[in-house]
Design an enzyme around this catalytic site. Structure first.
Site, mmCIF file in Angstrom:
data_model
loop_
_atom_site.group_PDB
_atom_site.id
_atom_site.type_symbol
_atom_site.label_atom_id
_atom_site.label_comp_id
_atom_site.label_asym_id
_atom_site.label_seq_id
_atom_site.Cartn_x
_atom_site.Cartn_y
_atom_site.Cartn_z
ATOM 1 N N ASP A 192 -7.459 -2.908 0.818
ATOM 2 C CA ASP A 192 -7.189 -3.523 2.110
ATOM 3 C C ASP A 192 -6.028 -2.691 2.635
ATOM 4 O OD1 ASP A 192 -5.850 -4.999 4.158
ATOM 5 O OD2 ASP A 192 -7.019 -6.741 3.562
ATOM 6 N N HIS A 193 -6.301 -1.783 3.564
ATOM 7 C CA HIS A 193 -5.273 -0.784 3.841
ATOM 8 C C HIS A 193 -4.009 -1.379 4.457
ATOM 9 C CE1 HIS A 193 -6.822 -0.589 8.017
ATOM 10 N NE2 HIS A 193 -5.678 -0.025 8.326
ATOM 11 N N HIS A 255 -7.330 -8.279 6.500
ATOM 12 C CA HIS A 255 -5.952 -7.909 6.837
ATOM 13 C C HIS A 255 -5.090 -9.115 7.244
ATOM 14 C CE1 HIS A 255 -7.815 -4.082 6.697
ATOM 15 N NE2 HIS A 255 -8.204 -4.009 7.941
HETATM 16 O O1 LIG Z 1 -9.842 -2.047 8.950
HETATM 17 C C1 LIG Z 1 -9.757 -1.824 10.137
HETATM 18 O O2 LIG Z 1 -8.554 -1.547 10.663
HETATM 19 C C2 LIG Z 1 -8.430 -0.859 11.897
HETATM 20 C C3 LIG Z 1 -6.981 -1.053 12.357
HETATM 21 O O3 LIG Z 1 -6.126 -0.468 11.414
HETATM 22 P P1 LIG Z 1 -4.711 0.094 11.839
HETATM 23 O O4 LIG Z 1 -4.120 0.562 10.571
HETATM 24 O O5 LIG Z 1 -4.977 1.190 12.839
HETATM 25 O O6 LIG Z 1 -3.974 -1.032 12.480
HETATM 26 C C4 LIG Z 1 -9.409 -1.376 12.921
HETATM 27 O O7 LIG Z 1 -9.365 -0.562 14.081
HETATM 28 C C5 LIG Z 1 -10.804 -1.340 12.344
HETATM 29 O O8 LIG Z 1 -11.715 -1.930 13.262
HETATM 30 C C6 LIG Z 1 -10.871 -2.090 11.035
HETATM 31 O O9 LIG Z 1 -12.125 -1.838 10.400
#
Ligand SMILES: O=C1O[C@H](COP(=O)(O)O)[C@@H](O)[C@H](O)[C@H]1O
Ligand SMILES: NC(=O)C1=CN([C@@H]2O[C@H](COP(=O)(O)OP(=O)(O)OC[C@H]3O[C@@H](n4cnc5c(N)ncnc54)[C@H](OP(=O)(O)O)[C@@H]3O)[C@@H](O)[C@H]2O)C=CC1
Length: 519
Positions: A192-193, A255
């Site tokens: 989960d980045h 997230h």
């Molecule tokens: O996991 C995801 O995250 C991105 C947003 O990530 P961020 O690090 O740029 O805030 C999101 O745009 C994408 O739809 C989603 O799959």
């Protein structure tokens, strides 16, 4: 054992490994994974005892593959590959093999390639399998890794998998059943980045390394918590995926609930991955479920953007985006009022919202404190603003607190003062990317910032009733113009409780005095 928090004697040890990148020709590898590997190498976090095997169906020679990797680093990495000597050492670690994951024989050939790389780079049998693939391929890859003999090794083997982990609780359980036939839970690293982001990891430090927040961190002192995850982008070239997913599955199930869990969890007894994850699971288990569609409609907002403008630029509506059904009812905006039914948080609303095509790109957590006892002191003065603690996650990183102070030179007028520590202003925007941190942790065997199966399972249990209620004909999809803050109903959710969304992205009411390391 977290590298960020706990670099003590028990810190996870970096060992060389072969990294198998399934999906090596894909978007994620290009935009995130190659840049992350290069940054780790450049910073000396990857030594020479590693190899990366790029795997996908498309034919590529090693030279072509290395050229692709170079192009991706030039475009997306925070470091430029301008040191030729460093680049030539780095690229030698990259090889490519064309492999359809359904071809078992190909996996047997991969064993021979692995043995050659292990001997060439002195790698002690450690194997990291990174699946940057569609989730339906996770099961077949896992089986073929085992059947092909890739798990027979003297070192460790680990599986890193991307989101989405399932489409609902049932499909997530099926997926988990498949991969756990091959890998043990402690060998599985679910990405989960958001958990790799500096400021999300900083939540623990802010909470547990400061004496004055934790005593106030409960329903006696906190009025509400607001988590906003706003994006200016639309669905870009991911319409095919997004139209089946929507904001609820794409952002909220993972997230947003992870961030909520970090804010709400009890202090763990040790900074050990399992202790931290145990505490997060308790929060997810305590989320008050929506027990009927009516409860969903009262507490959850579902929106989709229509054509609009952002910074003067005209933008299409969601239904006009590539690969999106012109009659789509997929939500691009989600907001909810959520309660955590435990002693610490009873009665405190957590408002969470996320959306595409909003006016700014920002992720922020606002903790709004209860007011000082009303009417005792300063009752004749202007109305007091509540104290806030704001954690700025992305793209600006930092925190600020908002307090009340006497307006200098006045008749004791009171004005809000925001005191800010802008981390990104101080260290620049060159902090490690989330994928760098997570890859580094996976190679070191630190699972703190990866989601354990029970976290995923509980998150789906919370989300499923919302998705079910939205399938009913009476469920309302609200429309908002691209470039706006989403459906008005999201503001009403808070207004019903006497609150409002606090401005995000450093915007604030005119009368606030800022004291900041930036200004
Ligand atoms: O996991 C995801 O995250 C991105 C947003 O990530 P961020 O690090 O740029 O805030 C999101 O745009 C994408 O739809 C989603 O799959
Ligand atoms: N892109 C992003 O920003 C994000 C992606 N993710 C997740 O990461 C994963 C990958 O996403 P993304 O890179 O965007 O997807 P892409 O569609 O861009 O890439 C998919 C990759 O899988 C390979 N592939 C497909 N089928 C096979 C097969 N049968 N055998 C071997 N390789 C195969 C493709 O290569 P080839 O066609 O050459 O075989 C390609 O390299 C998905 O789970 C996605 O949800 C998660 C968060 C963000």
């Amino acid at each position: 054992m977290s590298g960020q928090l706990n670099l003590g004697p028990q810190a996870a040890k970096m060992e060389g490994a072969v990294i198998y990148l399934f999906g090596a020709t894909g978007d994620l590898a290009k935009r995130k994974l190659y840049p992350a590997l290069f940054s780790l190498y450049k910073e000396g976090k990857l030594a020479e005892d590693f190899a990366v095997v790029g795997l996908a169906r498309r034919p590529r020679t090693d030279e072509q593959f290395r050229a692709d990797v170079l192009a991706s680093i030039q475009e997306f990495c925070r470091y430029k590959p301008d040191d030729e000597e460093l680049w030539s050492r780095f690229e030698k670690h990259f090889v490519y093999m064309s492999l359809d994951i359904h071809n078992l024989e190909g996996f047997r050939e991969l064993v021979a390639l692995t043995q050659r790389l292990e001997a060439q780079f002195g790698i002690p049998g450690n194997r990291l399998f990174y699946l940057a693939l569609a989730p339906e391929l996770f099961g077949p890859v896992s089986f073929n890794l085992r059947e092909g003999g890739l798990l027979e090794t003297t070192g460790w083997h680990r599986l890193v998998i991307e989101k989405p982990f399932g489409y609902d609780r049932e499909s997530a359980r099926e997926l988990n059943a498949q991969i756990t036939q091959v890998f043990r839970e402690e060998e599985i690293y679910r990405i989960d980045h958001y958990l790799g982001k500096e400021m999300v990891q900083n939540i623990e430090v802010i909470r547990f390394a400061n004496a004055f927040f934790e005593p106030l961190w409960n329903n006696k002192h906190i009025a509400n918590v607001q988590i906003s995850l706003a994006e200016t982008v639309g669905v870009e070239d991911r319409g095919g995926y997004y139209d089946k997913s929507g904001a609820l599955r794409d952002m909220a199930q993972n997230h947003m609930l992870q961030m909520l869990a970090m804010i709400a969890m009890e202090p763990p007894s040790r900074l050990h991955p399992e202790d931290i994850r145990d505490e997060k699971v308790k929060v997810l288990r305590s989320l008050r479920p929506f027990r009927s569609p009516e409860e969903v409609y009262r507490n959850v907002v579902r929106g989709q953007y229509t054509a609009g403008t952002l910074k003067g630029k005209p933008l299409k509506g969601y239904r006009e985006e590539d690969s999106v059904d012109p009659a789509s009812v997929t939500e691009t905006y989600f907001a909810a009022r959520v309660f955590i039914d435990n002693f610490r948080w009873a009665g405190v609303p957590f408002y969470i919202r996320t959306g595409k095509r909003l006016p700014v790109k920002t992720t922020e957590v606002v903790i709004e404190f209860k007011n000082a006892p009303a009417g005792v002191l300063f009752r004749t003065r202007n109305e007091l603003a509540p104290n806030l603690l704001v954690i700025r996650v992305n793209p600006m990183e930092g925190i600020y607190i908002k307090i009340n102070a006497k307006k200098p030179g006045s008749d004791a007028d009171i004005q809000p003062v925001a005191m800010e520590f802008c981390q990104s202003c101080q260290v620049g925007l060159n902090t490690p990317e989330a994928y760098e941190t997570l890859l580094y942790d996976a190679i070191r065997g630190d699972s703190t910032y990866f989601t354990r199966w029970d976290e995923v399972d509980h998150a789906w249990a919370f989300v499923d009733p919302i998705a079910e209620a939205w399938r009913l004909p009476e469920s309302e999809l609200l429309f908002y113009p691209a470039g706006s803050w989403g459906p008005e109903r999201a503001a009403e959710l808070l207004a019903e409780d006497g609150y409002h969304w606090w401005p995000v992205n450093g915007q604030d009411e005119d009368n606030v005095i800022w004291i900041s390391n930036t200004k």
